[in-house]
Design a protein around this motif. Structure first.
Motif, PDB file in Angstrom:
ATOM      1  N   GLN A 124       0.813  -1.024  -0.003  1.00 51.23           N
ATOM      2  CA  GLN A 124      -0.017  -0.240  -0.027  1.00 51.23           C
ATOM      3  C   GLN A 124       0.929   1.303  -0.134  1.00 51.23           C
ATOM      4  O   GLN A 124       1.540   1.394   0.834  1.00 51.23           O
ATOM      5  CB  GLN A 124      -1.004  -0.018   1.082  1.00 51.23           C
ATOM      6  N   ALA A 125       0.877   1.918  -0.884  1.00 49.73           N
ATOM      7  CA  ALA A 125       1.535   3.286  -1.111  1.00 49.73           C
ATOM      8  C   ALA A 125       1.274   4.325   0.253  1.00 49.73           C
ATOM      9  O   ALA A 125       0.118   4.348   0.829  1.00 49.73           O
ATOM     10  CB  ALA A 125       0.617   4.178  -2.216  1.00 49.73           C
ATOM     11  N   MET A 126       2.177   4.639   0.733  1.00 52.88           N
ATOM     12  CA  MET A 126       2.122   5.323   2.127  1.00 52.88           C
ATOM     13  C   MET A 126       1.285   6.575   2.095  1.00 52.88           C
ATOM     14  O   MET A 126       0.735   7.086   2.911  1.00 52.88           O
ATOM     15  CB  MET A 126       3.771   5.518   2.564  1.00 52.88           C
ATOM     16  N   GLN A 127       1.671   7.233   1.005  1.00 50.33           N
ATOM     17  CA  GLN A 127       0.912   8.639   0.682  1.00 50.33           C
ATOM     18  C   GLN A 127      -0.228   8.578   0.592  1.00 50.33           C
ATOM     19  O   GLN A 127      -1.345   9.503   1.033  1.00 50.33           O
ATOM     20  CB  GLN A 127       1.758   9.259  -0.391  1.00 50.33           C
ATOM     21  N   THR A 128      -0.887   7.447  -0.398  1.00 45.81           N
ATOM     22  CA  THR A 128      -2.296   7.438  -0.652  1.00 45.81           C
ATOM     23  C   THR A 128      -3.158   6.363  -0.258  1.00 45.81           C
ATOM     24  O   THR A 128      -4.230   6.345  -0.309  1.00 45.81           O
ATOM     25  CB  THR A 128      -2.492   7.548  -2.178  1.00 45.81           C
ATOM     26  N   GLY A 129      -2.476   5.430   0.077  1.00 45.05           N
ATOM     27  CA  GLY A 129      -2.969   4.063   0.689  1.00 45.05           C
ATOM     28  C   GLY A 129      -3.339   3.237  -0.407  1.00 45.05           C
ATOM     29  O   GLY A 129      -4.013   1.940  -0.550  1.00 45.05           O
ATOM     30  N   ALA A 130      -3.103   3.507  -1.601  1.00 39.96           N
ATOM     31  CA  ALA A 130      -3.558   2.849  -2.955  1.00 39.96           C
ATOM     32  C   ALA A 130      -2.649   1.284  -2.990  1.00 39.96           C
ATOM     33  O   ALA A 130      -1.629   1.350  -2.489  1.00 39.96           O
ATOM     34  CB  ALA A 130      -3.022   3.608  -4.257  1.00 39.96           C
ATOM     35  N   ASP A 131      -3.514   0.273  -3.407  1.00 38.79           N
ATOM     36  CA  ASP A 131      -2.736  -0.927  -3.660  1.00 38.79           C
ATOM     37  C   ASP A 131      -1.859  -0.745  -4.807  1.00 38.79           C
ATOM     38  O   ASP A 131      -2.074  -0.614  -6.211  1.00 38.79           O
ATOM     39  CB  ASP A 131      -3.749  -1.962  -3.842  1.00 38.79           C
ATOM     40  N   MET A 132      -0.515  -1.211  -4.548  1.00 38.66           N
ATOM     41  CA  MET A 132       0.388  -0.783  -5.535  1.00 38.66           C
ATOM     42  C   MET A 132       1.085  -2.205  -5.789  1.00 38.66           C
ATOM     43  O   MET A 132       1.116  -3.337  -5.056  1.00 38.66           O
ATOM     44  CB  MET A 132       1.623  -0.069  -4.997  1.00 38.66           C
ATOM     45  N   PHE A 133       1.940  -2.562  -7.051  1.00 39.99           N
ATOM     46  CA  PHE A 133       2.515  -3.626  -7.378  1.00 39.99           C
ATOM     47  C   PHE A 133       3.935  -3.243  -7.773  1.00 39.99           C
ATOM     48  O   PHE A 133       4.042  -2.195  -8.507  1.00 39.99           O
ATOM     49  CB  PHE A 133       1.896  -4.186  -8.694  1.00 39.99           C
ATOM     50  N   GLN A 134       4.928  -4.026  -7.219  1.00 38.41           N
ATOM     51  CA  GLN A 134       6.183  -3.692  -7.825  1.00 38.41           C
ATOM     52  C   GLN A 134       6.956  -4.853  -8.257  1.00 38.41           C
ATOM     53  O   GLN A 134       6.945  -5.805  -7.608  1.00 38.41           O
ATOM     54  CB  GLN A 134       7.058  -2.904  -6.720  1.00 38.41           C
ATOM     55  N   ALA A 135       7.787  -4.993  -9.221  1.00 44.31           N
ATOM     56  CA  ALA A 135       8.501  -6.124  -9.628  1.00 44.31           C
ATOM     57  C   ALA A 135      10.044  -5.768 -10.198  1.00 44.31           C
ATOM     58  O   ALA A 135       9.900  -4.560 -10.870  1.00 44.31           O
ATOM     59  CB  ALA A 135       7.826  -6.983 -10.543  1.00 44.31           C
ATOM     60  N   GLN A 136      10.615  -6.562  -9.870  1.00 41.34           N
ATOM     61  CA  GLN A 136      12.030  -6.610 -10.441  1.00 41.34           C
ATOM     62  C   GLN A 136      12.542  -7.851 -11.397  1.00 41.34           C
ATOM     63  O   GLN A 136      12.238  -9.081 -10.878  1.00 41.34           O
ATOM     64  CB  GLN A 136      13.300  -6.456  -9.442  1.00 41.34           C
ATOM     65  N   PHE A 137      12.623  -7.730 -12.592  1.00 43.11           N
ATOM     66  CA  PHE A 137      13.151  -9.046 -13.413  1.00 43.11           C
ATOM     67  C   PHE A 137      14.357  -8.807 -13.690  1.00 43.11           C
ATOM     68  O   PHE A 137      14.813  -7.758 -14.310  1.00 43.11           O
ATOM     69  CB  PHE A 137      12.263  -8.875 -14.788  1.00 43.11           C
ATOM     70  N   THR A 138      15.285  -9.832 -13.660  1.00 38.60           N
ATOM     71  CA  THR A 138      16.721 -10.134 -14.284  1.00 38.60           C
ATOM     72  C   THR A 138      16.237 -10.927 -15.626  1.00 38.60           C
ATOM     73  O   THR A 138      15.661 -11.918 -15.456  1.00 38.60           O
ATOM     74  CB  THR A 138      17.753 -10.689 -13.484  1.00 38.60           C
ATOM     75  N   ILE A 139      16.733 -10.424 -16.931  1.00 37.93           N
ATOM     76  CA  ILE A 139      16.133 -11.116 -18.021  1.00 37.93           C
ATOM     77  C   ILE A 139      17.554 -11.209 -18.787  1.00 37.93           C
ATOM     78  O   ILE A 139      18.537 -10.425 -18.616  1.00 37.93           O
ATOM     79  CB  ILE A 139      15.431 -10.541 -19.045  1.00 37.93           C
ATOM     80  N   GLY A 140      17.686 -12.453 -19.608  1.00 38.29           N
ATOM     81  CA  GLY A 140      18.794 -12.500 -20.479  1.00 38.29           C
ATOM     82  C   GLY A 140      18.340 -12.278 -21.985  1.00 38.29           C
ATOM     83  O   GLY A 140      17.528 -12.933 -22.468  1.00 38.29           O
ATOM     84  N   ILE A 141      18.665 -11.266 -22.761  1.00 43.76           N
ATOM     85  CA  ILE A 141      18.500 -10.986 -23.887  1.00 43.76           C
ATOM     86  C   ILE A 141      19.482 -11.373 -24.820  1.00 43.76           C
ATOM     87  O   ILE A 141      20.895 -11.243 -24.695  1.00 43.76           O
ATOM     88  CB  ILE A 141      18.396  -9.319 -24.230  1.00 43.76           C
ATOM     89  N   PRO A 142      19.097 -12.256 -25.882  1.00 44.49           N
ATOM     90  CA  PRO A 142      20.166 -12.625 -27.122  1.00 44.49           C
ATOM     91  C   PRO A 142      20.661 -11.538 -27.504  1.00 44.49           C
ATOM     92  O   PRO A 142      20.162 -10.420 -27.779  1.00 44.49           O
ATOM     93  CB  PRO A 142      18.987 -13.523 -27.932  1.00 44.49           C
ATOM     94  N   ALA A 143      22.092 -11.629 -27.662  1.00 43.66           N
ATOM     95  CA  ALA A 143      23.005 -10.358 -28.349  1.00 43.66           C
ATOM     96  C   ALA A 143      22.468 -10.227 -29.632  1.00 43.66           C
ATOM     97  O   ALA A 143      22.691  -8.898 -29.850  1.00 43.66           O
ATOM     98  CB  ALA A 143      24.230 -11.040 -28.179  1.00 43.66           C
ATOM     99  N   GLU A 144      21.705 -11.163 -30.484  1.00 45.96           N
ATOM    100  CA  GLU A 144      21.427 -10.244 -31.908  1.00 45.96           C
ATOM    101  C   GLU A 144      19.948  -9.759 -31.759  1.00 45.96           C
ATOM    102  O   GLU A 144      19.732  -9.128 -32.849  1.00 45.96           O
ATOM    103  CB  GLU A 144      21.269 -11.684 -32.580  1.00 45.96           C
ATOM    104  N   ILE A 145      19.321  -9.451 -30.466  1.00 41.28           N
ATOM    105  CA  ILE A 145      18.288  -8.718 -30.527  1.00 41.28           C
ATOM    106  C   ILE A 145      18.535  -7.389 -30.398  1.00 41.28           C
ATOM    107  O   ILE A 145      19.450  -6.952 -29.635  1.00 41.28           O
ATOM    108  CB  ILE A 145      17.324  -8.935 -29.498  1.00 41.28           C
ATOM    109  N   HIS A 146      18.241  -6.260 -31.324  1.00 35.52           N
ATOM    110  CA  HIS A 146      18.324  -4.848 -31.315  1.00 35.52           C
ATOM    111  C   HIS A 146      17.777  -4.322 -30.058  1.00 35.52           C
ATOM    112  O   HIS A 146      16.389  -4.077 -29.669  1.00 35.52           O
ATOM    113  CB  HIS A 146      17.490  -4.433 -32.516  1.00 35.52           C
ATOM    114  N   ILE A 147      18.442  -3.863 -29.053  1.00 32.91           N
ATOM    115  CA  ILE A 147      18.256  -3.553 -27.843  1.00 32.91           C
ATOM    116  C   ILE A 147      17.116  -2.341 -27.842  1.00 32.91           C
ATOM    117  O   ILE A 147      16.141  -2.293 -27.189  1.00 32.91           O
ATOM    118  CB  ILE A 147      19.304  -3.119 -26.704  1.00 32.91           C
ATOM    119  N   ALA A 148      17.558  -1.236 -28.632  1.00 33.15           N
ATOM    120  CA  ALA A 148      16.888  -0.084 -28.781  1.00 33.15           C
ATOM    121  C   ALA A 148      15.333  -0.364 -29.171  1.00 33.15           C
ATOM    122  O   ALA A 148      14.336   0.283 -28.560  1.00 33.15           O
ATOM    123  CB  ALA A 148      17.286   0.970 -29.666  1.00 33.15           C
ATOM    124  N   ALA A 149      15.200  -1.125 -30.067  1.00 34.49           N
ATOM    125  CA  ALA A 149      13.792  -1.495 -30.592  1.00 34.49           C
ATOM    126  C   ALA A 149      12.869  -2.413 -29.534  1.00 34.49           C
ATOM    127  O   ALA A 149      11.903  -2.174 -29.196  1.00 34.49           O
ATOM    128  CB  ALA A 149      14.048  -2.372 -31.872  1.00 34.49           C
TER     129      ALA A 149
END
Length: 172
Positions: A124-149
């Motif tokens: 719950q957000a301390m300021q408003t009490g809203a129900d919030m969601f937070q996530a951290q993903f560590t991902i492995g991106i294949p080197a051939e994928i264009h990162i900016a795109a």
């Protein structure tokens, strides 16, 4: 050997497992410990010679008889080299609602990107009490994928879902 254990939060078997691994002549190669809700989850990777692993299996079988502990263990092989994958950290914050993780994982899956680690929580957000969601993903991106795109596509998805997100390279 991969060891997975689940028990109530006040009864973590970490010490008992670490001692059995050492007593068997094995090394604790990697570990993850997390308390989720009222449970503690452990995932340990032990390595050693075949006879040390056999000794550890016997010790774990005895420990698994404890009714307050759910324990699974099995032999596994070394992880395949993933040097072609670029490690990136993705952070997402949003108003909580069902399906956020599923939609993000689906996006990564469609792009051939592996989720290496995921940590998420609801609060719950301390300021408003809203129900919030937070996530951290560590991902492995294949080197051939264009990162900016990829980043543009991901941020477009997040904008459409009303998620605040960043995607940055892991810097260590």
């Amino acid at each position: 050997m991969l060891i997975q254990a689940l028990t109530t939060a006040g009864k973590s078997p970490l010490l008992a497992l670490a001692k059995r691994i050492a007593d068997a002549g094995c090394n604790l190669y990697e570990s993850r410990v997390s308390t989720i809700g009222t449970e503690t989850s452990l995932m340990l990777l032990a390595s050693g010679a075949w006879d040390a692993l056999a000794k550890l299996e016997t010790a774990l079988t005895k420990l698994a008889r404890d009714e307050s502990l759910r324990l699974v263990h099995y032999r596994t092989g070394p992880r395949a080299n993933s040097s072609h994958l670029l490690p990136y950290l993705v952070e997402v914050v949003a108003a909580d609602r069902p399906g956020i993780v599923a939609r993000i994982v689906e996006f990564f899956s469609q792009h051939g990107i592996s989720v290496e680690q995921l940590n998420s929580t609801r609060y719950q957000a301390m300021q408003t009490g809203a129900d919030m969601f937070q996530a951290q993903f560590t991902i492995g991106i294949p080197a051939e994928i264009h990162i900016a795109a990829l980043r543009d596509d991901f941020l477009e998805l997040c904008d459409g879902l009303n998620l605040d997100a960043i995607m940055d390279p892991v810097k260590f």
